[in-house]
Design a protein around this motif. Structure first.
Motif, PDB file in Angstrom:
ATOM      1  N   ASP A  77       0.830  -1.204   0.000  1.00 29.98           N
ATOM      2  CA  ASP A  77       0.000   0.000   0.000  1.00 29.98           C
ATOM      3  C   ASP A  77       0.867   1.258   0.000  1.00 29.98           C
ATOM      4  O   ASP A  77       0.586   2.219  -0.737  1.00 29.98           O
ATOM      5  CB  ASP A  77      -0.922  -0.001   1.231  1.00 29.98           C
ATOM      6  CG  ASP A  77      -2.054  -1.009   1.101  1.00 29.98           C
ATOM      7  OD1 ASP A  77      -2.358  -1.384  -0.051  1.00 29.98           O
ATOM      8  OD2 ASP A  77      -2.613  -1.426   2.132  1.00 29.98           O
ATOM      9  N   ARG A  78       1.920   1.237   0.840  1.00 27.45           N
ATOM     10  CA  ARG A  78       2.815   2.404   0.850  1.00 27.45           C
ATOM     11  C   ARG A  78       3.492   2.581  -0.510  1.00 27.45           C
ATOM     12  O   ARG A  78       3.593   3.712  -1.024  1.00 27.45           O
ATOM     13  CB  ARG A  78       3.872   2.231   1.942  1.00 27.45           C
ATOM     14  CG  ARG A  78       3.318   2.354   3.358  1.00 27.45           C
ATOM     15  CD  ARG A  78       4.455   2.489   4.369  1.00 27.45           C
ATOM     16  NE  ARG A  78       5.342   1.333   4.356  1.00 27.45           N
ATOM     17  CZ  ARG A  78       5.163   0.247   5.097  1.00 27.45           C
ATOM     18  NH1 ARG A  78       4.122   0.161   5.924  1.00 27.45           N
ATOM     19  NH2 ARG A  78       6.018  -0.765   5.046  1.00 27.45           N
ATOM     20  N   LEU A  79       3.943   1.455  -1.082  1.00 32.48           N
ATOM     21  CA  LEU A  79       4.590   1.532  -2.390  1.00 32.48           C
ATOM     22  C   LEU A  79       3.616   2.011  -3.459  1.00 32.48           C
ATOM     23  O   LEU A  79       3.977   2.821  -4.325  1.00 32.48           O
ATOM     24  CB  LEU A  79       5.145   0.153  -2.769  1.00 32.48           C
ATOM     25  CG  LEU A  79       5.854   0.046  -4.125  1.00 32.48           C
ATOM     26  CD1 LEU A  79       7.054   0.989  -4.169  1.00 32.48           C
ATOM     27  CD2 LEU A  79       6.292  -1.385  -4.388  1.00 32.48           C
ATOM     28  N   ARG A  80       2.370   1.533  -3.375  1.00 29.91           N
ATOM     29  CA  ARG A  80       1.370   1.972  -4.360  1.00 29.91           C
ATOM     30  C   ARG A  80       1.110   3.467  -4.251  1.00 29.91           C
ATOM     31  O   ARG A  80       1.009   4.169  -5.272  1.00 29.91           O
ATOM     32  CB  ARG A  80       0.062   1.189  -4.137  1.00 29.91           C
ATOM     33  CG  ARG A  80      -1.059   1.575  -5.085  1.00 29.91           C
ATOM     34  CD  ARG A  80      -2.295   0.745  -4.811  1.00 29.91           C
ATOM     35  NE  ARG A  80      -2.718   0.865  -3.429  1.00 29.91           N
ATOM     36  CZ  ARG A  80      -3.409   1.896  -2.944  1.00 29.91           C
ATOM     37  NH1 ARG A  80      -3.750   2.897  -3.755  1.00 29.91           N
ATOM     38  NH2 ARG A  80      -3.778   1.920  -1.676  1.00 29.91           N
ATOM     39  N   GLN A  81       1.013   3.967  -3.020  1.00 32.04           N
ATOM     40  CA  GLN A  81       0.804   5.405  -2.846  1.00 32.04           C
ATOM     41  C   GLN A  81       1.990   6.204  -3.380  1.00 32.04           C
ATOM     42  O   GLN A  81       1.812   7.245  -4.044  1.00 32.04           O
ATOM     43  CB  GLN A  81       0.573   5.706  -1.367  1.00 32.04           C
ATOM     44  CG  GLN A  81      -0.738   5.147  -0.818  1.00 32.04           C
ATOM     45  CD  GLN A  81      -0.883   5.341   0.677  1.00 32.04           C
ATOM     46  OE1 GLN A  81       0.016   5.868   1.328  1.00 32.04           O
ATOM     47  NE2 GLN A  81      -2.012   4.913   1.232  1.00 32.04           N
ATOM     48  N   GLU A  82       3.205   5.691  -3.104  1.00 33.92           N
ATOM     49  CA  GLU A  82       4.385   6.379  -3.632  1.00 33.92           C
ATOM     50  C   GLU A  82       4.397   6.364  -5.160  1.00 33.92           C
ATOM     51  O   GLU A  82       4.714   7.373  -5.804  1.00 33.92           O
ATOM     52  CB  GLU A  82       5.649   5.711  -3.097  1.00 33.92           C
ATOM     53  CG  GLU A  82       5.853   5.903  -1.596  1.00 33.92           C
ATOM     54  CD  GLU A  82       7.050   5.114  -1.084  1.00 33.92           C
ATOM     55  OE1 GLU A  82       7.714   4.460  -1.922  1.00 33.92           O
ATOM     56  OE2 GLU A  82       7.319   5.158   0.134  1.00 33.92           O
ATOM     57  N   LEU A  83       4.032   5.203  -5.730  1.00 34.62           N
ATOM     58  CA  LEU A  83       4.000   5.107  -7.196  1.00 34.62           C
ATOM     59  C   LEU A  83       2.930   6.015  -7.793  1.00 34.62           C
ATOM     60  O   LEU A  83       3.136   6.613  -8.860  1.00 34.62           O
ATOM     61  CB  LEU A  83       3.749   3.650  -7.612  1.00 34.62           C
ATOM     62  CG  LEU A  83       4.920   2.682  -7.389  1.00 34.62           C
ATOM     63  CD1 LEU A  83       4.511   1.263  -7.756  1.00 34.62           C
ATOM     64  CD2 LEU A  83       6.133   3.094  -8.202  1.00 34.62           C
ATOM     65  N   GLU A  84       1.786   6.103  -7.107  1.00 38.99           N
ATOM     66  CA  GLU A  84       0.737   7.003  -7.602  1.00 38.99           C
ATOM     67  C   GLU A  84       1.220   8.448  -7.592  1.00 38.99           C
ATOM     68  O   GLU A  84       0.966   9.209  -8.535  1.00 38.99           O
ATOM     69  CB  GLU A  84      -0.522   6.849  -6.743  1.00 38.99           C
ATOM     70  CG  GLU A  84      -1.280   5.544  -6.988  1.00 38.99           C
ATOM     71  CD  GLU A  84      -2.493   5.408  -6.091  1.00 38.99           C
ATOM     72  OE1 GLU A  84      -2.657   6.281  -5.194  1.00 38.99           O
ATOM     73  OE2 GLU A  84      -3.270   4.447  -6.278  1.00 38.99           O
ATOM     74  N   THR A  85       1.920   8.809  -6.509  1.00 35.26           N
ATOM     75  CA  THR A  85       2.454  10.174  -6.433  1.00 35.26           C
ATOM     76  C   THR A  85       3.477  10.416  -7.542  1.00 35.26           C
ATOM     77  O   THR A  85       3.438  11.443  -8.249  1.00 35.26           O
ATOM     78  CB  THR A  85       3.101  10.407  -5.060  1.00 35.26           C
ATOM     79  OG1 THR A  85       2.134  10.174  -4.033  1.00 35.26           O
ATOM     80  CG2 THR A  85       3.619  11.830  -4.946  1.00 35.26           C
ATOM     81  N   ILE A  86       4.403   9.453  -7.699  1.00 32.87           N
ATOM     82  CA  ILE A  86       5.415   9.596  -8.746  1.00 32.87           C
ATOM     83  C   ILE A  86       4.771   9.612 -10.124  1.00 32.87           C
ATOM     84  O   ILE A  86       5.153  10.415 -10.993  1.00 32.87           O
ATOM     85  CB  ILE A  86       6.440   8.440  -8.640  1.00 32.87           C
ATOM     86  CG1 ILE A  86       7.229   8.552  -7.336  1.00 32.87           C
ATOM     87  CG2 ILE A  86       7.387   8.438  -9.834  1.00 32.87           C
ATOM     88  CD1 ILE A  86       8.134   7.365  -7.068  1.00 32.87           C
ATOM     89  N   ASN A  87       3.778   8.748 -10.330  1.00 31.83           N
ATOM     90  CA  ASN A  87       3.099   8.693 -11.623  1.00 31.83           C
ATOM     91  C   ASN A  87       2.374   9.997 -11.918  1.00 31.83           C
ATOM     92  O   ASN A  87       2.383  10.488 -13.054  1.00 31.83           O
ATOM     93  CB  ASN A  87       2.116   7.518 -11.633  1.00 31.83           C
ATOM     94  CG  ASN A  87       1.458   7.332 -12.978  1.00 31.83           C
ATOM     95  OD1 ASN A  87       2.128   7.235 -14.000  1.00 31.83           O
ATOM     96  ND2 ASN A  87       0.135   7.290 -12.988  1.00 31.83           N
ATOM     97  N   HIS A  88       1.750  10.576 -10.860  1.00 33.79           N
ATOM     98  CA  HIS A  88       1.049  11.849 -11.045  1.00 33.79           C
ATOM     99  C   HIS A  88       2.039  12.951 -11.424  1.00 33.79           C
ATOM    100  O   HIS A  88       1.803  13.717 -12.379  1.00 33.79           O
ATOM    101  CB  HIS A  88       0.314  12.210  -9.753  1.00 33.79           C
ATOM    102  CG  HIS A  88      -0.397  13.532  -9.817  1.00 33.79           C
ATOM    103  ND1 HIS A  88      -1.515  13.740 -10.597  1.00 33.79           N
ATOM    104  CD2 HIS A  88      -0.126  14.724  -9.203  1.00 33.79           C
ATOM    105  CE1 HIS A  88      -1.906  14.997 -10.463  1.00 33.79           C
ATOM    106  NE2 HIS A  88      -1.084  15.612  -9.623  1.00 33.79           N
ATOM    107  N   ASP A  89       3.160  13.000 -10.679  1.00 34.77           N
ATOM    108  CA  ASP A  89       4.159  14.018 -10.989  1.00 34.77           C
ATOM    109  C   ASP A  89       4.756  13.802 -12.378  1.00 34.77           C
ATOM    110  O   ASP A  89       4.941  14.762 -13.147  1.00 34.77           O
ATOM    111  CB  ASP A  89       5.281  13.977  -9.940  1.00 34.77           C
ATOM    112  CG  ASP A  89       4.781  14.369  -8.552  1.00 34.77           C
ATOM    113  OD1 ASP A  89       3.711  15.009  -8.474  1.00 34.77           O
ATOM    114  OD2 ASP A  89       5.445  14.028  -7.555  1.00 34.77           O
ATOM    115  N   THR A  90       5.037  12.523 -12.699  1.00 34.92           N
ATOM    116  CA  THR A  90       5.605  12.225 -14.014  1.00 34.92           C
ATOM    117  C   THR A  90       4.634  12.577 -15.140  1.00 34.92           C
ATOM    118  O   THR A  90       5.036  13.114 -16.179  1.00 34.92           O
ATOM    119  CB  THR A  90       5.981  10.733 -14.094  1.00 34.92           C
ATOM    120  OG1 THR A  90       6.879  10.410 -13.034  1.00 34.92           O
ATOM    121  CG2 THR A  90       6.643  10.415 -15.419  1.00 34.92           C
TER     122      THR A  90
END
Length: 504
Positions: free
Chosen positions: A210-223
């Motif tokens: 879940d933490r990794l998914r949230q981090e990936l969502e944040t990175i994906n949004h920024d990217t």
């Protein structure tokens, strides 16, 4: 090797299931052994009980015989007969019970022989047809007592062996009564511990995911936002804005790409600025050149006309021929200048989109360049286009004028046809002229390439080059189908949506 979450879950459940299976097997084996030992204990009790009952019935039969001998009461004989039958049934059951124990079975067989002898002695005492003396009676009684003691000894042997077996079987029974619940409890505890451990591991993995998914969502949004900025820059560059810049200071691949794009747009801005300056200089040069060249040409042409008009009577036939050749060269030179200017301006002038009826446009071109000696066959199903009218008019003008100019008879037929494709129209301009050899099909589209003598006034070699360049600007194609003596067909495509309309 790091296992993923699904593999860990499957592996954990497989271990838990394996432990539960082993628990079930251990419990089953313990319970089965407990049941076996219980049956063995019951069997021992039955052997002892059956042996005791058999011995008791033999003693009872003996006491009945003695009672009859003392009292002569025949009721004792009835009990004797029933005891004898019960003894036989007891031996049958005892043999069945000891069939799995050879030592006990041998004792039972010996005991059966002694009991048989005991009953034979008792029958002798009961036989009233023979004379019985007191001494013989005493002998029979003594024999019976000895037989009874032997029977009792065999019974004790049977009983002691069975008691020994009973003690061992009770020990085994108690052992399995203890092992079975312990095994079940230990196995169940182990399964519970494994399940709890597995649950803890899975919970940690899920939380980490879940933490990794949230981090990936944040990175994906920024990217995605950064990529959108890069796409916007690309679109602005396509539209001609080379001053746009990206403000991205991140030290990663996208940041490096943004820096490279900024350098690219700066380079494009500088390059296109210089190109615009060169184009303005070229336009100015073309204007000045055409103006400065055409003025002397017109002056020379005027002088030639003056000579022809004022000195008509003094000119010889040879001089008139020379003056005609001079006028032809001057006309050709002016055509070359006009052709070069038209070629240079293609693609550098703003295209004006308008609704064009192609059939009407071809008819207008016919009136300008096709003489009455030629018949122009125009298809009725020519399309209507939203395009740059001047560019399409130049294409038809050059193709139709070439069909007339290079015809070998001075008269003939020209046809214009059209077929519709998915994204474009395909036009065909065909004539019945002399045709073109296959080796010249590519060369004729090069500038200054002509199949006629260069001294011929009309042969500038620029017309088809202009057509090719216009079609290149429209992302279209042109080809020729021809052979000597079979006429010539120029086939070109024209987009349904022009390049200018796509850009807008």
């Amino acid at each position: 090797m790091r296992l993923n979450l699904n593999t860990k879950i499957l592996l954990g459940f497989a271990v838990a299931a394996g432990v539960l299976l082993l628990t079930a097997i251990a419990s089953f084996l313990s319970i089965r052994q407990l049941a076996v030992q219980t049956r063995h204990v019951e069997h021992t009790y039955r052997v002892i009980q059956e042996a005791e009952q058999l011995t008791s019935r033999v003693r009872d039969a003996e006491s009945r015989v003695r009672g009859f001998l003392l009292t002569a009461d025949t009721s004792y004989l009835q009990t004797y007969e029933s005891s004898q039958g019960e003894v036989e049934q007891s031996f049958a059951r005892l043999k069945q019970l000891t069939i799995d124990n050879p030592q006990q079975a041998a004792r039972v067989d010996s005991m059966q022989q002694l009991v048989g002898q005991k009953f034979r002695n008792m029958r002798l005492l009961l036989d009233q047809n023979r004379s019985v003396t007191s001494s013989s009676t005493q002998t029979i009684l003594d024999t019976g007592r000895q037989t009874m003691r032997a029977i009792a000894a065999l019974f004790e042997g049977i009983k002691q062996d069975e008691l020994t077996l009973l003690a061992e079987r009770n020990r085994q029974q108690n052992l399995y009564e203890t092992i079975a619940p312990i095994t079940i409890i230990l196995s169940a505890t182990l399964a519970i511990l494994i399940t709890l451990w597995l649950f803890q591991k899975i919970s940690r993995e899920i939380a980490a995911n879940d933490r990794l998914r949230q981090e990936l969502e944040t990175i994906n949004h920024d990217t995605s936002q950064r990529i959108q900025i890069i796409e916007n820059l690309a679109n602005q560059v396509v539209q001609g804005d080379y001053k746009v810049k990206i403000k991205d200071k991140e030290k990663d691949s996208l940041g490096n790409l943004a820096t490279s794009l900024n350098r690219m747009t700066q380079t494009l801005d500088d390059t296109f600025g210089a190109l615009q300056n060169r184009n303005r200089e070229l336009d100015q040069f073309a204007y000045v050149t055409s103006h400065d060249l055409k003025a002397p040409l017109r002056g020379v042409m005027t002088v030639v006309k003056w000579i022809e008009d004022e000195l008509t009577s003094e000119l010889s036939e040879q001089m008139r021929q020379y003056l005609g050749m001079m006028k032809g060269r001057l006309v050709r030179l002016e055509d070359l200048i006009n052709g070069l200017l038209a070629y240079a301006r293609i693609g550098r002038t703003e295209q004006k989109l308008e609704l064009v009826q192609v059939r009407q446009l071809v008819e207008e071109v016919r009136d300008m360049v096709v003489p009455p000696e030629f018949h122009l066959d125009i298809a009725t199903a020519l399309p209507q286009l939203l395009t740059d009218r001047l560019s399409l008019q130049q294409v038809f003008t050059n193709l139709l004028s070439n069909a007339v100019k290079y015809h070998h008879r001075g008269q003939g037929t020209i046809t214009v046809r059209c077929t519709e494709a998915k994204k474009e129209y395909e036009f065909t301009v065909a004539d019945d002229g002399p045709g073109i050899a296959p080796e010249y099909h590519e060369k004729i589209f090069l500038i200054f390439q002509t199949l006629r003598d260069r001294n011929t006034a009309e042969s500038t070699g620029i017309g088809l080059s202009i057509v090719k360049k216009i079609l290149d600007e429209q992302k279209s194609t042109i080809r020729v189908e021809s052979a000597p003596g079979q006429g010539t067909a120029f086939i070109f495509t024209w987009p349904k949506v022009s390049v200018t309309e796509k850009a807008s």
